[in-house]
Design a protein around this motif. Structure first.
Motif, short mmCIF file in Angstrom:
data_model
loop_
_atom_site.label_atom_id
_atom_site.label_comp_id
_atom_site.label_asym_id
_atom_site.label_seq_id
_atom_site.Cartn_x
_atom_site.Cartn_y
_atom_site.Cartn_z
N LEU A 155 0.81 -1.21 0.00
CA LEU A 155 0.00 0.00 0.00
C LEU A 155 0.85 1.27 0.00
N GLY A 156 2.17 1.14 0.15
CA GLY A 156 3.03 2.31 0.18
C GLY A 156 3.11 3.00 -1.18
N ASP A 157 3.09 4.32 -1.17
CA ASP A 157 3.21 5.10 -2.41
C ASP A 157 4.66 5.45 -2.71
N LEU A 158 5.47 5.62 -1.67
CA LEU A 158 6.89 5.86 -1.79
C LEU A 158 7.60 4.97 -0.79
N LEU A 159 8.59 4.19 -1.26
CA LEU A 159 9.36 3.33 -0.38
C LEU A 159 10.80 3.83 -0.35
N LEU A 160 11.31 4.06 0.86
CA LEU A 160 12.69 4.50 1.05
C LEU A 160 13.47 3.41 1.76
N THR A 161 14.71 3.20 1.37
CA THR A 161 15.54 2.19 2.01
C THR A 161 16.82 2.84 2.54
N SER A 162 17.57 2.07 3.33
CA SER A 162 18.85 2.56 3.86
C SER A 162 20.03 1.81 3.24
N SER A 163 19.76 1.04 2.18
CA SER A 163 20.84 0.39 1.44
C SER A 163 20.38 0.15 0.00
N GLU A 164 21.33 0.24 -0.93
CA GLU A 164 20.99 -0.02 -2.32
C GLU A 164 20.62 -1.49 -2.52
N THR A 165 21.20 -2.36 -1.71
CA THR A 165 20.87 -3.79 -1.80
C THR A 165 19.39 -4.02 -1.54
N TYR A 166 18.85 -3.37 -0.51
CA TYR A 166 17.43 -3.55 -0.20
C TYR A 166 16.56 -2.81 -1.21
N GLN A 167 17.03 -1.69 -1.70
CA GLN A 167 16.30 -1.00 -2.76
C GLN A 167 16.10 -1.92 -3.96
N ASN A 168 17.16 -2.59 -4.38
CA ASN A 168 17.07 -3.49 -5.53
C ASN A 168 16.14 -4.66 -5.24
N PHE A 169 16.18 -5.17 -4.01
CA PHE A 169 15.28 -6.27 -3.62
C PHE A 169 13.83 -5.82 -3.74
N LEU A 170 13.52 -4.64 -3.22
CA LEU A 170 12.13 -4.16 -3.26
C LEU A 170 11.66 -3.88 -4.69
N ARG A 171 12.57 -3.41 -5.53
CA ARG A 171 12.19 -3.16 -6.92
C ARG A 171 11.83 -4.45 -7.65
N GLU A 172 12.47 -5.54 -7.26
CA GLU A 172 12.09 -6.83 -7.83
C GLU A 172 10.76 -7.32 -7.26
N GLN A 173 10.53 -7.03 -5.96
CA GLN A 173 9.28 -7.45 -5.32
C GLN A 173 8.07 -6.66 -5.82
N TYR A 174 8.30 -5.37 -6.08
CA TYR A 174 7.20 -4.48 -6.49
C TYR A 174 7.58 -3.73 -7.76
N PRO A 175 7.67 -4.43 -8.90
CA PRO A 175 8.11 -3.76 -10.14
C PRO A 175 7.21 -2.61 -10.55
N GLU A 176 5.93 -2.66 -10.16
CA GLU A 176 5.01 -1.58 -10.51
C GLU A 176 5.31 -0.30 -9.74
N LYS A 177 6.07 -0.41 -8.67
CA LYS A 177 6.45 0.76 -7.87
C LYS A 177 7.89 1.20 -8.11
N LYS A 178 8.55 0.61 -9.09
CA LYS A 178 10.00 0.78 -9.25
C LYS A 178 10.43 2.23 -9.22
N GLU A 179 9.69 3.12 -9.88
CA GLU A 179 10.11 4.52 -9.95
C GLU A 179 9.93 5.25 -8.64
N TRP A 180 9.23 4.62 -7.67
CA TRP A 180 8.99 5.25 -6.37
C TRP A 180 9.65 4.48 -5.24
N ILE A 181 10.73 3.78 -5.57
CA ILE A 181 11.55 3.12 -4.55
C ILE A 181 12.94 3.72 -4.61
#
Length: 366
Positions: A142-168
């Motif tokens: 349900l998140g509209d913007l996802l922020l991470t504290s590591s690029e590794t987790y950013q990449n993981f979330l982009r794979e999990q939620y490809p529809e949100k990729k531009e907002w991670i």
């Protein structure tokens, strides 16, 4: 302190109201800038048991319910909800159900991944019997913007939620308060490598002992709880064990006595995390040796030549890394790299990047 630092930055955009559990109060605190609902610390063990038994989604569920019942009539569709997690699910859950109820926009900031999730096929060992992948996805989706504290987790979330990729987005938080440090011209003989914090399995503290015990050219100092007990199981003369200190005393000790900081994490899962000690050693201007899983923390150290980060299970490579830094010329190269980049990791110098992300998101929805 970290959450407060981000809240202070957000004040530049809008009025910020902080919602948090009140651990020492039985009465709700309803102020203009702060809302606190009670959470009785004595119930922690019971609530964690209920979480493991899957009778609660999170040990802070009662706090979530209290907060939601009040906030659902206070939050509007014009508001932005900023949920921060250091591992707990509760803040994300509260933000998600408020979004569903009010239509507000939801930002989720992962200072760490949510406990009980699988990452790269692993979970933190303390959550071995609890899998919360579907539960976490229920709210994170349900998140509209996802922020991470590591690029590794950013990449993981982009794979999990490809529809949100531009907002991670990722934002490295750095250290909060810059400390004055002295010029350092050489490495002491013997060199002093320092570990500080919880000396447990997750922090991979034991690998440092296995790599360097019994040496005459390198001392290892553990600053941790139960130092006397630690020393009994690490009797070698070059192993020094000190109790945890007040932060100011710790900083003074590091500035006067430390040559190298040690950073450790154990397990693929933790490749998504950047330990705060890494930033602290950069603040102190110290080269780093590390035992880390593949991920952002390891990349920060090796790519920027702040020291040598080895695989989290490679004792021999860690030994070689430490011995390498006893060479004066090599030590000075790592020392120079850390000190040249030190200020760029200060939170105040990283804040603009964070505010730029928030501003882009804010403008997109206004």
């Amino acid at each position: 302190m970290l959450r407060k630092a981000y809240a202070d930055q957000l004040q530049k955009f809008a009025e910020v109201v902080v919602v948090t559990p009140a651990y020492d109060s039985k009465i709700p605190i309803l102020e203009k800038k702060q809302i606190c609902f009670p959470y009785a610390g004595k119930n922690t063990t019971r609530d964690i048991f209920l979480q493991y038994a899957r009778l609660k989604e999170d040990y802070l569920d009662k706090w979530v319910k209290q907060s939601f019942l009040y906030l659902k009539d206070e939050v509007t569709s014009e508001d932005f909800i900023y949920s921060v997690t250091g591992g707990e699910l509760a803040c994300i859950k509260l933000g998600a159900i408020l979004k569903k109820s009010t239509g507000a926009r939801l930002v989720i900031h992962f200072c760490d991944p949510v406990d009980g999730m699988r990452l790269f096929g692993e979970k933190v060992y303390s959550y071995h019997g609890l899998n919360r992948d579907k539960l976490v996805n229920k709210y994170v989706a349900l998140g509209d913007l996802l922020l991470t504290s590591s690029e590794t987790y950013q990449n993981f979330l982009r794979e999990q939620y490809p529809e949100k990729k531009e907002w991670i987005y990722n934002h490295y938080m750095g250290y909060l308060n810059m400390v004055p440090i002295k010029e350092k011209k050489s490495v002491k003989k013997p060199m002093n490598v320092v570990f500080s914090g919880t000396a447990g399995a997750i922090q991979n503290a034991e690998v440092l002992y296995r790599a360097l015990k019994g040496r005459t050219d390198i001392n290892v100092t553990y600053i941790c709880r139960n130092a006397a007990d630690k020393k009994k199981i690490m009797p070698e003369k070059n192993i020094i064990c000190k109790e945890l200190m007040p932060h100011g005393q710790f900083l003074n000790y590091m500035k006067e006595e430390a040559d190298v900081g040690f950073v450790g994490l154990k397990g693929k899962y933790l490749g998504a995390c950047v330990p705060s000690r890494l930033y602290e050693f950069l603040n102190l201007g110290l080269p780093i040796i590390a035992s880390l899983p593949d991920g952002s923390a390891k990349e920060i150290i090796n790519k920027n030549k702040y020291g040598i980060a080895c695989a989290d299970d490679d004792v021999e490579e860690l030994r070689k890394a430490a011995v390498c830094l006893t060479d004066e010329s090599i030590y000075k190269k790592y020392l120079a790299a850390v000190r040249e980049d030190r200020e760029q990791w200060w939170f105040q110098n990283k804040a603009k990047e964070f505010l730029d992300i928030v501003e882009i998101f804010y403008r997109n929805y206004n």
